[in-house]
Design an enzyme around this catalytic site. Structure first.
Site, PDB file in Angstrom:
ATOM      1  N   CYS A   2       1.169  -0.984   0.121  1.00 22.73           N
ATOM      2  CA  CYS A   2       0.078  -0.275   0.476  1.00 22.73           C
ATOM      3  C   CYS A   2       0.507   1.123   0.100  1.00 22.73           C
ATOM      4  CB  CYS A   2      -1.415   0.077   0.863  1.00 22.73           C
ATOM      5  SG  CYS A   2      -1.444  -1.611   1.463  1.00 22.73           S
ATOM      6  N   ARG A  27       2.636   1.215  -6.092  1.00 23.32           N
ATOM      7  CA  ARG A  27       3.414   0.052  -4.897  1.00 23.32           C
ATOM      8  C   ARG A  27       2.275  -0.282  -4.741  1.00 23.32           C
ATOM      9  NH1 ARG A  27       7.102   2.330  -0.949  1.00 23.32           N
ATOM     10  NH2 ARG A  27       5.811   0.898   0.447  1.00 23.32           N
ATOM     11  N   TRP A  74      -3.588  -2.678  -1.053  1.00 16.38           N
ATOM     12  CA  TRP A  74      -3.290  -3.463  -2.037  1.00 16.38           C
ATOM     13  C   TRP A  74      -3.634  -4.652  -1.435  1.00 16.38           C
ATOM     14  CZ3 TRP A  74      -0.024  -8.158  -1.049  1.00 16.38           C
ATOM     15  CH2 TRP A  74       0.239  -8.819  -2.136  1.00 16.38           C
ATOM     16  N   ASN A 100       0.057   0.967   6.525  1.00 15.84           N
ATOM     17  CA  ASN A 100       0.738  -0.251   5.500  1.00 15.84           C
ATOM     18  C   ASN A 100       1.084  -0.998   6.130  1.00 15.84           C
ATOM     19  OD1 ASN A 100       1.657  -0.897   3.176  1.00 15.84           O
ATOM     20  ND2 ASN A 100       3.644  -0.086   3.657  1.00 15.84           N
ATOM     21  N   GLY A 101       1.335  -2.681   5.725  1.00 15.77           N
ATOM     22  CA  GLY A 101       1.502  -3.677   6.851  1.00 15.77           C
ATOM     23  C   GLY A 101       0.524  -4.087   6.943  1.00 15.77           C
ATOM     24  N   GLU A 461      13.672 -15.562 -15.490  1.00 19.22           N
ATOM     25  CA  GLU A 461      13.853 -14.031 -15.590  1.00 19.22           C
ATOM     26  C   GLU A 461      12.036 -13.788 -16.273  1.00 19.22           C
ATOM     27  OE1 GLU A 461      13.566 -11.518 -13.419  1.00 19.22           O
ATOM     28  OE2 GLU A 461      13.459  -9.732 -14.980  1.00 19.22           O
ATOM     29  N   LYS A 465       8.930 -12.377 -16.559  1.00 21.39           N
ATOM     30  CA  LYS A 465       8.407 -10.987 -17.575  1.00 21.39           C
ATOM     31  C   LYS A 465       6.926 -11.648 -18.060  1.00 21.39           C
ATOM     32  CE  LYS A 465      10.396  -8.565 -15.188  1.00 21.39           C
ATOM     33  NZ  LYS A 465      11.266  -8.884 -14.525  1.00 21.39           N
ATOM     34  N   GLU A 468       4.159 -11.562 -15.442  1.00 21.51           N
ATOM     35  CA  GLU A 468       3.814 -10.683 -14.555  1.00 21.51           C
ATOM     36  C   GLU A 468       2.957  -9.876 -16.168  1.00 21.51           C
ATOM     37  OE1 GLU A 468       8.217  -8.852 -13.628  1.00 21.51           O
ATOM     38  OE2 GLU A 468       6.248  -8.588 -12.166  1.00 21.51           O
ATOM     39  N   HIS A 484      14.921 -34.670 -19.330  1.00 23.47           N
ATOM     40  CA  HIS A 484      14.148 -35.062 -18.235  1.00 23.47           C
ATOM     41  C   HIS A 484      13.199 -34.886 -18.078  1.00 23.47           C
ATOM     42  CE1 HIS A 484      18.500 -36.748 -17.189  1.00 23.47           C
ATOM     43  NE2 HIS A 484      18.764 -35.372 -17.333  1.00 23.47           N
ATOM     44  N   LYS A 580       4.899  -3.158  -6.355  1.00 27.86           N
ATOM     45  CA  LYS A 580       6.401  -3.020  -6.750  1.00 27.86           C
ATOM     46  C   LYS A 580       7.395  -3.668  -5.230  1.00 27.86           C
ATOM     47  CE  LYS A 580       9.560  -1.115  -9.180  1.00 27.86           C
ATOM     48  NZ  LYS A 580      10.200  -2.251 -10.434  1.00 27.86           N
TER      49      LYS A 580
END
Ligand code: F6R
Length: 585
Positions: A2, A27, A74, A100-101, A461, A465, A468, A484, A580
């Site tokens: 948040c 954020r 969030w 926030n938290g 990586e 990308k 997301e 395998h 983020k």
């Protein structure tokens, strides 16, 4: 996660708060709300959606008052609903709070507060803060803040507005920073919340409370003892946080990577020496990070082994409590993090610190918690990264890892540093070929990325990308692992991207490409050398220093993910469900 902001000054608060929330939306962003104080009362407007949308519906920026607080949420506790959006008010409407938290003991507190006659309007953990503040408000704002903070367990950054027009903040394990402007104060989760108005900041520490009362600032600890922190000049400039000519921050940040590679080379030499000396004298080296930064740890490990015969262990930060169990004062933990605020990374650091180990860090935000608790910290120097998906911070981390390796291993990478920037520029300019491939792949439901050695972390990586940004199932696979198991998945309509520059891994990976093609899958090669086996070829420049290939390989994958996001009408800057800075566990 948040973002929170408070403002008390000489100007109308609401437009400033909306603007700040817009800048910090990266954020976290499922709901938005603002409370302002005007003519003795607190007004609240809040709702689900993005800042501009909620502002359009509720005219938040028209709210009266020169004092106010704001929040983008969030969701953690409670669904994405208007009621669960912050600010939360207490029963008498004399206090509004943003948080926030996570408040771990909120159930217990809620039961106690309900027992004392309080009524709750939301399902959030945060609302208990407003009610606790209300209970103690009769003893004054300072007392209310101290007594409330003492009751909370978990992690929190809080900003509250009281009915007397006071703004307060408190921090415990979540970032909170005060902006000192000529005509007022800000209390924000992030300097980006006020950078447009002032570049003077005071970074609060864990256990700090601040009160902005009649335009003066007071800081004290949870016992009420006064605290003095210096005012810091923030190095970032407003231009750094504007999209400029680009449609999205993500595209801007992808395009900035030529400079990233150069700027990561600009290090304070004394700090670089300290960092490398601690690393060189360590008995055990552990490297940790989350998400994209974890992929950098894999490259770092490889570089140390290849050029210095130095053994290091990588640990994904969320697993550190199970892995970092045998450290001691001769061990070193290197923590890599763009934000320097990722909770999992900070937990790893605490774990290592408690065992007596030294902490080294690589961060982009040099004022972050991680930077401040490290024995030595190097900066990737790539400026603010606003797009939720890490792009330039990753190549910045790689460029810095090359510097460290070069310094540790006696200039093993001396050649071609300047050429790397030119190569990056060429790759960035070559977006057309990636766009063509993106057109072919826009309906793919499964994309596999294969690479060996240093190219395997880039496969991981690239897959991250694609997941997301483009919401597509993507998997990074060590190319040698194909036989395998993953070979069973190769069939018509499957896309496989081979990360395959012309180095020692080339021939083996080409063999894998043949095995895949024989099963009907479509093969895309990212390489400086074309091959008949590729259905599509994304050309990257040839580099004499093979260790630099990851930088030029990852950029086409970033562009591909960005293009596929556009094709799906997804917003590349704000992928769904993501934030983020992940400051919760
Ligand atoms: C991926 C991404 C995340 C972050 C991760 C760690 O594009 O952005 O996976 O890399 O949350 O963040 P930092 O580096 O800030 O610790």
């Amino acid at each position: 996660m948040c973002s929170i902001i408070g403002y008390k000054g000489k100007n109308a608060a609401a437009p400033i708060l909306v603007d700040s929330l817009k800048r910090m939306e990266y954020r976290g962003y499922d709901s938005v709300g603002v409370a302002t104080f005007d003519s003795g009362s607190i007004l609240v407007r809040k709702g689900t959606g993005k800042v501009l949308e909620v502002n359009r519906n509720l005219n938040i920026d028209q709210m009266a008052g020169k004092i106010g607080i704001g929040h983008t949420r969030w969701a953690t506790h409670g669904g994405v609903t208007d009621k669960n959006a912050h600010p939360h008010s207490a029963c008498k409407n004399d206090i509004a709070v943003v948080h926030n938290g996570i408040i771990e003991n909120y159930q217990e507190l809620k039961e106690e507060l309900i027992g004392a006659g309080h009524t709750f309007a939301s399902e959030t953990d945060s609302e208990v803060i407003a009610h606790l503040l209300e209970i103690h408000y009769s003893s004054g704002v300072k007392e209310a803040m101290i007594e409330t903070c003492k009751r909370l367990r978990g992690n929190f950054a809080i900003v509250a507005v009281f009915q007397d027009g006071t703004i307060c903040g408190a921090r415990y394990e979540e970032p909170l920073v005060i902006g000192v402007a000529n005509d007022g104060y800000f209390v924000s989760s992030d300097v980006l919340g006020f950078l447009e108005y002032t570049d003077k900041a005071i970074f609060l520490e864990n256990g700090d409370i601040c009160i902005v009362d009649n335009s003066k600032l007071e800081i004290f600890d949870f016992e009420g003892r006064p605290i003095a922190h210096p005012i810091t000049q923030v190095a970032w400039e407003l231009g750094d946080i504007d999209k400029g000519k680009y449609a999205h921050y993500t595209l801007k940040e992808i395009n900035e990577q030529r400079l990233t590679v150069v700027h990561a080379g600009r290090q304070d030499q004394a700090m670089m020496n300290k960092f490398c000396d601690i690393l060189a004298s360590a008995k055990d080296i552990y490297i940790t990070g989350s998400g994209t930064s974890y992929h950098s740890t894999l490259i770092f490990k490889h570089m140390l082994a290849r050029f210095g015969k130095i053994r290091a262990e990588t640990v994904v930060s969320s697993e550190s409590q199970y892995a970092l169990t045998s450290m001691d004062r001769n061990s070193v933990l290197v923590a890599i993090s763009q934000s320097g605020e990722t909770a999992d990374v900070l937990d790893s650091v605490r774990l290592a610190r408690n065992q007596g180990s030294k902490i080294l860090s690589i961060v982009n935000v040099t004022t972050s918690s991680l930077a401040r608790i490290s024995d030595a910290c190097l900066s990737t120097n790539c400026g603010p990264e606003i797009g939720v998906a890490a792009t330039k911070s990753f190549t910045g981390q790689l460029a810095l890892i090359y510097n460290i390796t070069d310094r540790l291993c006696e200039k093993c990478l001396e050649t071609e540093r300047a050429d790397l920037a030119v190569a990056v520029e060429n790759v960035v300019a070559n977006q057309g070929s990636v766009i063509k491939v993106a057109e072919q792949m826009k309906d793919a439901s499964d994309i596999y990325l294969l690479g060996r050695s240093l190219h395997y972390p880039i496969a991981l990586e690239g897959a991250l990308k694609l997941k997301e940004l483009a919401y597509v199932h993507a998997e990074g696979i060590a190319a040698g692992e194909l036989k395998h198991g993953p070979l069973a998945l190769m069939e018509k309509n499957t896309f496989v991207i081979m990360i395959n520059p012309h180095d020692a891994t080339f021939n083996d990976t080409i063999s894998n490409a043949h095995e895949i093609k024989a099963r009907g899958a479509t093969v895309v090669g990212i390489s400086d050398r074309n091959d008949d086996v590729y259905d599509y070829w994304i050309e990257i420049p040839h580099l004499k220093e093979e260790a630099y290939y990851p930088v030029v390989e990852v950029i086409p994958l970033q562009i591909l993910a960005y293009q596929l996001a556009l094709a799906k009408n997804a917003d590349p800057d704000y992928p769904r469900n993501l934030a983020k800075s992940v400051t919760v566990r």
